[in-house]
Motif scaffolding. Structure first.
Motif, mmCIF file in Angstrom:
data_model
loop_
_atom_site.group_PDB
_atom_site.id
_atom_site.type_symbol
_atom_site.label_atom_id
_atom_site.label_comp_id
_atom_site.label_asym_id
_atom_site.label_seq_id
_atom_site.Cartn_x
_atom_site.Cartn_y
_atom_site.Cartn_z
ATOM 1 N N VAL A 223 0.841 -1.200 0.000
ATOM 2 C CA VAL A 223 0.000 0.000 0.000
ATOM 3 C C VAL A 223 0.875 1.248 0.000
ATOM 4 O O VAL A 223 2.062 1.194 0.331
ATOM 5 N N THR A 224 0.275 2.380 -0.405
ATOM 6 C CA THR A 224 0.971 3.649 -0.240
ATOM 7 C C THR A 224 0.978 3.978 1.252
ATOM 8 O O THR A 224 -0.019 3.780 1.947
ATOM 9 N N LYS A 225 2.109 4.454 1.739
ATOM 10 C CA LYS A 225 2.308 4.561 3.186
ATOM 11 C C LYS A 225 1.338 5.521 3.861
ATOM 12 O O LYS A 225 0.770 5.214 4.915
ATOM 13 N N ASP A 226 1.128 6.681 3.271
ATOM 14 C CA ASP A 226 0.293 7.693 3.927
ATOM 15 C C ASP A 226 -1.190 7.531 3.616
ATOM 16 O O ASP A 226 -2.033 7.600 4.509
ATOM 17 N N ARG A 227 -1.522 7.285 2.357
ATOM 18 C CA ARG A 227 -2.924 7.244 1.963
ATOM 19 C C ARG A 227 -3.562 5.867 2.102
ATOM 20 O O ARG A 227 -4.776 5.739 2.109
ATOM 21 N N LYS A 228 -2.728 4.826 2.152
ATOM 22 C CA LYS A 228 -3.222 3.446 2.217
ATOM 23 C C LYS A 228 -3.984 3.048 0.951
ATOM 24 O O LYS A 228 -4.965 2.307 1.007
ATOM 25 N N ASP A 229 -3.517 3.537 -0.204
ATOM 26 C CA ASP A 229 -4.050 3.034 -1.470
ATOM 27 C C ASP A 229 -3.560 1.600 -1.658
ATOM 28 O O ASP A 229 -2.368 1.316 -1.484
ATOM 29 N N GLY A 230 -4.448 0.709 -2.048
ATOM 30 C CA GLY A 230 -4.042 -0.660 -2.307
ATOM 31 C C GLY A 230 -3.316 -0.763 -3.630
ATOM 32 O O GLY A 230 -3.899 -0.511 -4.687
ATOM 33 N N VAL A 231 -2.019 -1.105 -3.605
ATOM 34 C CA VAL A 231 -1.236 -1.273 -4.831
ATOM 35 C C VAL A 231 -1.320 -2.725 -5.297
ATOM 36 O O VAL A 231 -1.496 -3.005 -6.474
ATOM 37 N N MET A 232 -1.190 -3.639 -4.358
ATOM 38 C CA MET A 232 -1.323 -5.067 -4.665
ATOM 39 C C MET A 232 -1.699 -5.786 -3.389
ATOM 40 O O MET A 232 -1.323 -5.367 -2.294
ATOM 41 N N MET A 233 -2.447 -6.898 -3.526
ATOM 42 C CA MET A 233 -2.908 -7.623 -2.338
ATOM 43 C C MET A 233 -2.845 -9.126 -2.575
ATOM 44 O O MET A 233 -2.902 -9.596 -3.720
ATOM 45 N N ALA A 234 -2.727 -9.859 -1.485
ATOM 46 C CA ALA A 234 -2.516 -11.305 -1.560
ATOM 47 C C ALA A 234 -3.706 -12.049 -2.139
ATOM 48 O O ALA A 234 -3.546 -13.167 -2.635
ATOM 49 N N TRP A 235 -4.905 -11.448 -2.118
ATOM 50 C CA TRP A 235 -6.070 -12.158 -2.656
ATOM 51 C C TRP A 235 -5.916 -12.422 -4.153
ATOM 52 O O TRP A 235 -6.597 -13.288 -4.714
ATOM 53 N N GLU A 236 -4.986 -11.719 -4.796
ATOM 54 C CA GLU A 236 -4.766 -11.898 -6.238
ATOM 55 C C GLU A 236 -3.950 -13.152 -6.576
ATOM 56 O O GLU A 236 -3.745 -13.446 -7.760
ATOM 57 N N THR A 237 -3.495 -13.885 -5.566
ATOM 58 C CA THR A 237 -2.565 -14.988 -5.805
ATOM 59 C C THR A 237 -3.086 -16.001 -6.826
ATOM 60 O O THR A 237 -2.367 -16.404 -7.756
ATOM 61 N N ASP A 238 -4.328 -16.413 -6.684
ATOM 62 C CA ASP A 238 -4.886 -17.393 -7.635
ATOM 63 C C ASP A 238 -4.960 -16.817 -9.047
ATOM 64 O O ASP A 238 -4.782 -17.546 -10.035
ATOM 65 N N LEU A 239 -5.208 -15.529 -9.143
ATOM 66 C CA LEU A 239 -5.264 -14.889 -10.452
ATOM 67 C C LEU A 239 -3.865 -14.808 -11.069
ATOM 68 O O LEU A 239 -3.694 -14.934 -12.286
ATOM 69 N N MET A 240 -2.870 -14.596 -10.224
ATOM 70 C CA MET A 240 -1.489 -14.587 -10.706
ATOM 71 C C MET A 240 -1.075 -15.974 -11.203
ATOM 72 O O MET A 240 -0.301 -16.100 -12.160
ATOM 73 N N ARG A 241 -1.585 -17.015 -10.567
ATOM 74 C CA ARG A 241 -1.292 -18.372 -11.023
ATOM 75 C C ARG A 241 -1.835 -18.586 -12.430
ATOM 76 O O ARG A 241 -1.173 -19.192 -13.282
ATOM 77 N N LEU A 242 -3.025 -18.073 -12.690
ATOM 78 C CA LEU A 242 -3.577 -18.142 -14.039
ATOM 79 C C LEU A 242 -2.669 -17.437 -15.031
ATOM 80 O O LEU A 242 -2.409 -17.928 -16.130
ATOM 81 N N GLY A 243 -2.170 -16.250 -14.630
ATOM 82 C CA GLY A 243 -1.292 -15.491 -15.500
ATOM 83 C C GLY A 243 -0.006 -16.237 -15.784
ATOM 84 O O GLY A 243 0.453 -16.294 -16.934
ATOM 85 N N CYS A 244 0.590 -16.827 -14.758
ATOM 86 C CA CYS A 244 1.832 -17.578 -14.927
ATOM 87 C C CYS A 244 1.626 -18.763 -15.868
ATOM 88 O O CYS A 244 2.438 -19.008 -16.773
ATOM 89 N N ASP A 245 0.535 -19.479 -15.674
ATOM 90 C CA ASP A 245 0.247 -20.627 -16.544
ATOM 91 C C ASP A 245 0.112 -20.192 -17.998
ATOM 92 O O ASP A 245 0.585 -20.878 -18.918
ATOM 93 N N SER A 246 -0.527 -19.064 -18.208
ATOM 94 C CA SER A 246 -0.706 -18.568 -19.581
ATOM 95 C C SER A 246 0.627 -18.235 -20.224
ATOM 96 O O SER A 246 0.865 -18.537 -21.400
ATOM 97 N N LEU A 247 1.520 -17.595 -19.462
ATOM 98 C CA LEU A 247 2.807 -17.191 -20.020
ATOM 99 C C LEU A 247 3.601 -18.388 -20.519
ATOM 100 O O LEU A 247 4.226 -18.339 -21.581
ATOM 101 N N PHE A 248 3.567 -19.473 -19.770
ATOM 102 C CA PHE A 248 4.371 -20.637 -20.150
ATOM 103 C C PHE A 248 3.712 -21.469 -21.256
ATOM 104 O O PHE A 248 4.366 -22.340 -21.831
ATOM 105 N N LYS A 249 2.468 -21.166 -21.571
ATOM 106 C CA LYS A 249 1.887 -21.782 -22.771
ATOM 107 C C LYS A 249 2.623 -21.309 -24.014
ATOM 108 O O LYS A 249 2.663 -21.997 -25.028
ATOM 109 N N GLY A 250 3.203 -20.113 -23.918
ATOM 110 C CA GLY A 250 3.957 -19.572 -25.034
ATOM 111 C C GLY A 250 5.296 -20.247 -25.254
ATOM 112 O O GLY A 250 6.016 -19.921 -26.203
#
Length: 439
Positions: A223-250
């Protein structure tokens, strides 16, 4: 309400072609298709203040559609919406409940009707039209204040408009900044006492401001330190796995034949979720492009610079990829894009580099947060991405995935409780996978 509004409330059944004829009569007589209930009230009661909410005929249709519509009635209602759009109806105007017409249909579980498809298609047409009118200048909210939006109706998902009376139609444009990555649609909502307005120079809206803003890694989030804007969060992990799998299809040149050199590029390290997954699969070369100094410090601290197959590109991708493309030394089996505080026009610029750096059998993917704080906007951008990538010779397919329940507010608890503003509120994630179109 006016007679137009009464008509769109479906006071009598069945809904026949007489409704279409009457609607056409009102619109041909000069009543704006975006004439609101609130403005009608102010006009008849001689109130001069501008209406603060926007309940349009299209809102009324979506609110009052009978749940037991017959097939013939569905066709009539669909025709009514078609006529409203022909007269410039606003597909993304927000009413007193902070809902667009599409939002109302989603809430009522009626987004399977053809009316909803019309709304999404209107959003796509509007965005494409504004690009053309703006001479391909994609910052439509900030850079087209002098355009006559009256002639285009509601011509972009980022606009909320308020009409005047039929005799004096005036439009007020309110920037609802639809995000590409992890940013929120700036809606007119009451703000907490400690909440900071999302001004154009806010870190979530401005790349230069973001890169000079301090970040911190907290439990399961960046997060941004002062404003607490969410830059990235752990709930995205499963979505990142989808992304990784797609990349290696190439990595597969054709069925059963694996490329002798597998190179992967990820733009935006963040918490390092997808990069950890990528590196575990040991590509030949693993490029990481990152611009934020605090994230680069994290990369150094965690030993990424020492990994033998990792190449760190320090700086904004716009400069780093330009150098890669000019050198002609490396091409990628997979390219992934996941940045913060960039907008869709940035992605369109990125596509120029993707087609130059991607191998013929490679795969391009990205974290699809395009307008994901409002489902109808999210679906508009889904169609825009398909159209835009096709123009670059890439076919983009989407896989629908249910997002973790923790991203939706339940029992007054959510992953967003300690974050200033959420960048996600959709029940589904459209995972993109783009490849060159076979010729």
């Amino acid at each position: 309400m006016s007679d137009l509004h009464d008509l769109c409330s479906f006071g009598s059944r069945p809904v026949t072609d007489a409704y279409v004829a009457q609607l056409s009569y009102y619109l041909k007589s000069g009543i704006p298709s975006t004439y609101t209930v609130e403005e009608a009230y102010n006009y008849t009661h001689d109130i001069t203040e501008e209406a603060s909410t926007n309940t349009t005929p299209l809102h009324l249709i979506c609110t009052n559609l009978p749940e037991d519509l017959t097939e013939d009635e569905v066709a009539v209602c669909n025709h009514m919406v078609q006529i409203l759009f022909e007269y410039g109806a606003g597909w993304s105007l927000i009413d007193a409940n902070n809902e667009t017409p599409g939002c109302i249909l989603i809430r009522r579980k009626m987004n399977h009707l053809p009316i909803y498809k019309q709304i999404v298609e209107a959003g796509v047409r509007a965005e494409l039209l504004l690009r053309k009118v703006g001479e391909f200048d994609m910052e439509v909210i900030e850079d087209t204040d002098d355009l006559n939006h009256d002639q285009f109706g509601d011509a972009v998902p980022d606009l909320v408009e308020t009409e005047g009376t039929p005799e004096d139609v005036q439009k007020k444009e309110v920037a609802n900044n639809t995000s590409t990555e992890k940013e929120s649609e700036a809606e007119e909502q009451p703000k907490a006492e400690n909440e900071v307005d999302d001004a154009p120079d806010a870190p979530s809206q401005n790349q230069e401001s973001y890169l000079s803003t301090k970040l911190e890694y907290v439990d399961n989030a960046l997060v941004t330190k002062d404003r607490k804007d969410g830059v990235m969060m752990a709930w995205e992990t499963d979505l990142m796995r989808l992304g990784c799998d797609s990349l290696f299809k190439g990595a597969e040149i054709e069925q059963g034949e694996i490329d002798s050199e597998v190179n992967i590029l990820n733009i935006g390290f963040g918490m390092g979720i997808i990069d950890t997954m990528i590196n575990e699969l040991k590509p030949t070369k693993h490029y990481i492009c990152e611009a934020h100094p605090d994230v680069l410090a994290k990369l150094k601290k965690d030993g990424w610079y020492e990994k033998p197959n990792v190449v760190i590109l320090e700086g904004r991708w716009q400069e780093q990829l330009d150098e890669l493309l000019s050198s002609g030394d490396v091409y990628f089996n997979g390219i992934y894009y996941d940045t913060f505080s960039e907008h869709y026009h940035d992605m369109l610029d990125l596509f120029d580099y993707v087609v130059g750096l991607l191998k013929p059998h490679g795969v391009f993917s990205f974290f699809n947060g395009l307008g994901a704080d409002r489902q109808v906007i999210y679906e508009v951008y889904k169609e825009l991405v398909e159209i835009d990538l096709a123009n670059y010779g890439l076919k983009c397919t989407f896989k629908s995935i249910e997002v973790p329940a923790s991203t939706l507010k339940e029992n007054n608890k959510s992953v967003w409780d300690d974050v200033k503003r959420s960048y996600w509120s959709c029940p589904v994630y459209y995972h993109p996978e783009a490849r060159f179109i076979d010729i």
